[in-house]
Design a protein around this motif. Structure first.
Motif, PDB file in Angstrom:
ATOM      1  N   LEU A   3      -3.467   4.126  -8.585  1.00  0.00           N
ATOM      2  CA  LEU A   3      -2.768   4.705  -7.439  1.00  0.00           C
ATOM      3  C   LEU A   3      -3.701   4.872  -6.241  1.00  0.00           C
ATOM      4  N   ALA A   4      -4.934   5.265  -6.519  1.00  0.00           N
ATOM      5  CA  ALA A   4      -5.894   5.541  -5.449  1.00  0.00           C
ATOM      6  C   ALA A   4      -6.415   4.267  -4.769  1.00  0.00           C
ATOM      7  N   ARG A   5      -6.099   3.091  -5.308  1.00  0.00           N
ATOM      8  CA  ARG A   5      -6.544   1.845  -4.671  1.00  0.00           C
ATOM      9  C   ARG A   5      -5.881   1.618  -3.317  1.00  0.00           C
ATOM     10  N   PHE A   6      -4.701   2.214  -3.112  1.00  0.00           N
ATOM     11  CA  PHE A   6      -3.890   1.850  -1.965  1.00  0.00           C
ATOM     12  C   PHE A   6      -3.813   2.993  -0.954  1.00  0.00           C
ATOM     13  N   PRO A   7      -3.682   2.667   0.327  1.00  0.00           N
ATOM     14  CA  PRO A   7      -3.555   3.702   1.361  1.00  0.00           C
ATOM     15  C   PRO A   7      -2.309   4.550   1.128  1.00  0.00           C
ATOM     16  N   VAL A   8      -2.322   5.748   1.683  1.00  0.00           N
ATOM     17  CA  VAL A   8      -1.248   6.692   1.438  1.00  0.00           C
ATOM     18  C   VAL A   8       0.104   6.142   1.875  1.00  0.00           C
ATOM     19  N   GLY A   9       0.142   5.295   2.881  1.00  0.00           N
ATOM     20  CA  GLY A   9       1.412   4.794   3.396  1.00  0.00           C
ATOM     21  C   GLY A   9       2.195   3.947   2.423  1.00  0.00           C
ATOM     22  N   TYR A  10       1.486   3.226   1.536  1.00  0.00           N
ATOM     23  CA  TYR A  10       2.194   2.396   0.549  1.00  0.00           C
ATOM     24  C   TYR A  10       1.559   2.523  -0.836  1.00  0.00           C
ATOM     25  N   ARG A  11       1.102   3.716  -1.135  1.00  0.00           N
ATOM     26  CA  ARG A  11       0.402   3.956  -2.400  1.00  0.00           C
ATOM     27  C   ARG A  11       1.291   3.691  -3.609  1.00  0.00           C
ATOM     28  N   LEU A  17       4.312   2.132  -3.602  1.00  0.00           N
ATOM     29  CA  LEU A  17       4.831   0.763  -3.534  1.00  0.00           C
ATOM     30  C   LEU A  17       3.801  -0.221  -4.073  1.00  0.00           C
ATOM     31  N   GLY A  18       2.539  -0.053  -3.664  1.00  0.00           N
ATOM     32  CA  GLY A  18       1.474  -0.911  -4.171  1.00  0.00           C
ATOM     33  C   GLY A  18       1.298  -0.771  -5.666  1.00  0.00           C
ATOM     34  N   TYR A  19       1.440   0.446  -6.166  1.00  0.00           N
ATOM     35  CA  TYR A  19       1.318   0.702  -7.598  1.00  0.00           C
ATOM     36  C   TYR A  19       2.394  -0.061  -8.372  1.00  0.00           C
ATOM     37  N   VAL A  20       3.647   0.098  -7.941  1.00  0.00           N
ATOM     38  CA  VAL A  20       4.760  -0.550  -8.631  1.00  0.00           C
ATOM     39  C   VAL A  20       4.634  -2.065  -8.569  1.00  0.00           C
ATOM     40  N   GLN A  21       4.273  -2.591  -7.393  1.00  0.00           N
ATOM     41  CA  GLN A  21       4.171  -4.040  -7.244  1.00  0.00           C
ATOM     42  C   GLN A  21       3.012  -4.606  -8.060  1.00  0.00           C
ATOM     43  N   THR A  22       1.914  -3.877  -8.148  1.00  0.00           N
ATOM     44  CA  THR A  22       0.803  -4.323  -8.991  1.00  0.00           C
ATOM     45  C   THR A  22       1.225  -4.354 -10.458  1.00  0.00           C
ATOM     46  N   GLU A  50       3.767   8.729 -16.619  1.00  0.00           N
ATOM     47  CA  GLU A  50       2.437   9.190 -16.208  1.00  0.00           C
ATOM     48  C   GLU A  50       1.746   8.053 -15.465  1.00  0.00           C
ATOM     49  N   LEU A  51       1.370   8.306 -14.209  1.00  0.00           N
ATOM     50  CA  LEU A  51       0.756   7.273 -13.382  1.00  0.00           C
ATOM     51  C   LEU A  51      -0.744   7.210 -13.608  1.00  0.00           C
ATOM     52  N   ASP A  52      -1.288   6.021 -13.463  1.00  0.00           N
ATOM     53  CA  ASP A  52      -2.729   5.780 -13.546  1.00  0.00           C
ATOM     54  C   ASP A  52      -3.345   6.192 -12.211  1.00  0.00           C
TER      55      ASP A  52
END
Length: 208
Positions: A148-156, A158-163, A142-144
């Protein structure tokens, strides 16, 4: 394909092959001495990027690249290249093993050195779309939604996983459309015309 475009394509392919294989000595040769790398998780000199990539590689960080179509515009001693690519990262998110795949383009500013060889002066990925898959189909995640919404759609994703993996992910990077990518294209045109990109100071790319 003319000689310059062929050599530039080879340079871009060497970047991906040598980095993903951990061939750090040869990886360092693709960069201009003032080379600059921008990514979701890193913004800095090519030398620092190489060191950070090597540290991650040796500590189990799995980030791989696959290249597709390529084009380059050459103007004298300078060039701009675009290469279709995917970035694939495997990591654990809240104890669940996932693969995240981001599709986009490498947008490269290049210059010829004193021996006539092409080198990367600056690399800025363009992030077009991404997705996240759980490796074990029997597992659930289950994603937060707020994260998830912090990042633009293009790397949403990827940004989530890296964070979640402990990286500091930069917002507002170029996507398929919008002001950031329009600005990048303008910088590329300025580079080919012999000038410095308008944001050279803000992105930290050194003058050459």
């Amino acid at each position: 394909m003319d000689t310059d475009q062929s050599r530039i394509r080879q340079l871009v392919e060497n970047w991906a092959l040598w980095r993903d294989a951990g061939d750090w000595e040869r990886f360092a040769t693709v960069w201009h001495p003032d080379g600059w790398m921008s990514a979701t998780w890193f913004q800095g000199s090519a030398a620092d990027f190489t060191a950070a990539s090597r540290h991650g590689f040796e500590n189990g960080v799995s980030i791989l690249h696959f290249l597709g179509g390529h084009t380059s515009d050459v103007a004298g001693e300078r060039a701009v290249a675009q290469t279709k690519m995917t970035i694939s990262q495997r990591a654990e998110v809240d104890g669940v093993l996932v693969d995240v795949v981001c599709t986009g383009r490498f947008y490269d500013f290049l210059a010829r050195d004193g021996e006539g060889e092409w080198l990367i002066v600056r690399r800025q990925p363009i992030y077009e779309k991404d997705r996240l898959d759980v490796v074990d189909p029997t597992a659930s995640l289950e994603l937060d939604a707020d994260l998830l919404a912090r990042f633009p759609v293009g790397y949403r994703h990827l940004g989530y996983v890296q964070t979640k993996a402990g990286f500091t992910v930069r917002p507002g990077l170029p996507g398929l459309v919008g002001e950031p990518v329009d600005h990048l294209y303008a910088e590329g045109a300025a580079w080919l015309a012999g000038g410095e990109p308008a944001s050279a100071q803000t992105v930290g790319r050194p003058h050459i």
